[in-house]
Write a protein that holds these residues in place. Structure first.
Motif, PDB file in Angstrom:
ATOM      1  N   TYR A  78      -0.983 -11.370   3.197  1.00  0.00           N
ATOM      2  CA  TYR A  78      -0.555 -10.253   4.038  1.00  0.00           C
ATOM      3  C   TYR A  78      -1.435 -10.149   5.290  1.00  0.00           C
ATOM      4  O   TYR A  78      -0.934  -9.874   6.386  1.00  0.00           O
ATOM      5  CB  TYR A  78      -0.624  -8.941   3.246  1.00  0.00           C
ATOM      6  N   ARG A  82      -0.204 -10.580   9.278  1.00  0.00           N
ATOM      7  CA  ARG A  82      -0.529  -9.613  10.332  1.00  0.00           C
ATOM      8  C   ARG A  82      -1.324 -10.286  11.456  1.00  0.00           C
ATOM      9  O   ARG A  82      -1.069 -10.045  12.647  1.00  0.00           O
ATOM     10  CB  ARG A  82      -1.308  -8.436   9.739  1.00  0.00           C
ATOM     11  N   ARG A 102       7.229  -6.661  -0.392  1.00  0.00           N
ATOM     12  CA  ARG A 102       6.625  -5.634   0.447  1.00  0.00           C
ATOM     13  C   ARG A 102       5.677  -4.778  -0.390  1.00  0.00           C
ATOM     14  O   ARG A 102       6.050  -4.312  -1.474  1.00  0.00           O
ATOM     15  CB  ARG A 102       7.708  -4.762   1.080  1.00  0.00           C
ATOM     16  N   HIS A 104       4.667  -1.813  -1.113  1.00  0.00           N
ATOM     17  CA  HIS A 104       4.928  -0.383  -0.994  1.00  0.00           C
ATOM     18  C   HIS A 104       5.408   0.186  -2.329  1.00  0.00           C
ATOM     19  O   HIS A 104       5.679  -0.544  -3.272  1.00  0.00           O
ATOM     20  CB  HIS A 104       5.999  -0.108   0.080  1.00  0.00           C
ATOM     21  N   THR A 164       0.338   0.584   4.839  1.00  0.00           N
ATOM     22  CA  THR A 164       0.728   0.544   6.246  1.00  0.00           C
ATOM     23  C   THR A 164       1.195  -0.845   6.682  1.00  0.00           C
ATOM     24  O   THR A 164       1.582  -1.026   7.834  1.00  0.00           O
ATOM     25  CB  THR A 164      -0.451   0.967   7.154  1.00  0.00           C
ATOM     26  N   THR A 166       3.382  -4.161   7.309  1.00  0.00           N
ATOM     27  CA  THR A 166       4.796  -4.386   7.648  1.00  0.00           C
ATOM     28  C   THR A 166       5.053  -5.897   7.719  1.00  0.00           C
ATOM     29  O   THR A 166       5.319  -6.439   8.794  1.00  0.00           O
ATOM     30  CB  THR A 166       5.135  -3.722   8.988  1.00  0.00           C
ATOM     31  N   GLU A 169       8.451  -7.230   9.421  1.00  0.00           N
ATOM     32  CA  GLU A 169       8.457  -7.067  10.873  1.00  0.00           C
ATOM     33  C   GLU A 169       7.465  -8.031  11.532  1.00  0.00           C
ATOM     34  O   GLU A 169       7.742  -8.590  12.595  1.00  0.00           O
ATOM     35  CB  GLU A 169       8.111  -5.626  11.231  1.00  0.00           C
ATOM     36  N   ASP A 170       6.315  -8.230  10.881  1.00  0.00           N
ATOM     37  CA  ASP A 170       5.320  -9.145  11.438  1.00  0.00           C
ATOM     38  C   ASP A 170       5.818 -10.589  11.412  1.00  0.00           C
ATOM     39  O   ASP A 170       5.645 -11.331  12.389  1.00  0.00           O
ATOM     40  CB  ASP A 170       4.010  -9.031  10.658  1.00  0.00           C
TER      41      ASP A 170
END
Length: 244
Positions: A78, A82, A102, A104, A164, A166, A169-170
Motif C-alpha cells: 500500500y 501511494r 481496500r 477499510h 485514509t 486510496t 485511485e492511486d
C-alpha cells in the motif's frame, strides 16, 4: 540498464523479511536496498504515518540513484502504491504484493480487535505473535521475519493511517508497469480483479500454495516473479538488445 530495487516490508516486521530476495538480487548483480518504515525495525518507537512511510521510500530511491523498481508487501505494498502515485518520476516499475483489498471497514475492524487483544497480554503479545509466525511460516521465513524484531505497538497507528489509503485511485495514476502478486491462499486478494482493472499497465500473478507473506512462504517462486518483472522493465527502459 539495470535498475536498482527498493523493498518495503509488511506490518510489524522489518527490512529483514527480504533477506532471500536481497541475496538473489545481489547474485544477479542488482543494486537493492530494503527500508525500515517508521515504527518498525530500527525505527521502533517512531510514530507511523502514511506520509512518513512514503517519504522513507522516496529517500531510499534517491539513495540508489533517483529511479528504481519498488517492491512492497502488505503494508509495504500500500505504501508503494501511494509512493508511485505521488512520485512517478522515481518509479520505473512497481510490484505490489499481498495488498489487493481496500484497507477499510470490516478488514480494519477485525485487524484492530485482534491487535488490541494481543498487546494487553503480560508480555505485550510477544509469545503469541511468535506462535502465529512459527505456525504460518517455514523456519527460514520465520527467522527472517523476526530478525529485526516485531513492532507489536505500531498497529493502532497503522490502522488509523490505512483508513485514509486510496489504493484504487492511486493505481489509476501510475503510468509505469505494475505487478500485483498474491498467494493463492491470501485473504488480502479479495479485490484483485478490481485492483488490476484500476492499473493503467497491470499484470496479476497468483502464486500457488502461498499465503499472505508470499515472499517468505514461497521465496523461490516470488523471487522468480520479481526477476522476470525486472527484466521486462529493464528492456522497456533501455530498449531491446541489438542482435548481430
Amino acid at each position: 540498464m539495470s535498475l536498482p530495487v527498493v523493498l518495503v516490508h509488511g506490518l510489524r516486521t522489518s527490512r529483514t523479511m527480504w533477506r532471500a530476495q536481497l541475496e538473489a538480487l545481489a547474485r544477479a548483480g542488482r543494486a537493492a536496498v530494503a527500508v525500515d518504515l517508521p515504527g518498525h525495525g530500527s525505527r521502533v518507537g517512531e510514530q507511523f504515518t502514511l506520509d512518513a512511510a512514503v517519504d522513507e521510500v522516496a529517500r531510499a530511491v534517491d539513495e540508489v540513484g533517483g529511479r528504481a523498481f519498488v517492491v512492497g508487501l502488505s503494508l509495504g505494498g500500500y505504501v508503494g502504491i501511494r509512493h508511485a502515485a505521488r512520485h512517478p518520476e522515481q518509479v520505473a516499475g512497481l510490484l505490489a504484493a499481498s495488498c489487493s483489498t481496500r484497507p477499510h471497514g470490516v478488514l480494519l475492524a477485525g485487524w484492530a480487535l485482534g491487535a488490541r487483544y494481543i498487546v494487553r497480554l503480560p508480555d505485550g503479545g510477544a509469545r503469541l505473535n511468535q506462535f502465529f509466525v512459527d505456525l504460518a511460516l517455514p523456519p527460514a521465513g520465520a527467522a527472517d521475519a523476526g530478525a529485526g524484531g516485531f513492532a507489536l505497538d505500531v498497529t493502532d497507528d497503522v490502522l488509523r493511517e490505512m483508513a485514509t489509503a486510496t489504493p484504487l485511485e492511486d493505481l489509476a495514476l501510475v503510468e509505469t508497469p505494475v505487478w500485483l502478486v498474491n498467494g493463492r491462499l491470501d485473504h488480502f486478494r479479495g479485490e484483485e480483479r478490481r485492483f488490476l482493472a484500476a492499473c493503467r499497465d497491470g499484470r496479476l500473478v497468483v502464486v500457488p500454495g502461498a499465503t499472505h507473506l508470499v515472499n517468505l512462504v514461497q521465496p523461490t517462486r516470488f523471487t522468480r516473479v520479481l526477476l522476470e518483472a525486472l527484466a521486462e522493465v529493464d528492456e522497456r527502459v533501455s530498449g531491446p538488445a541489438t542482435r548481430l
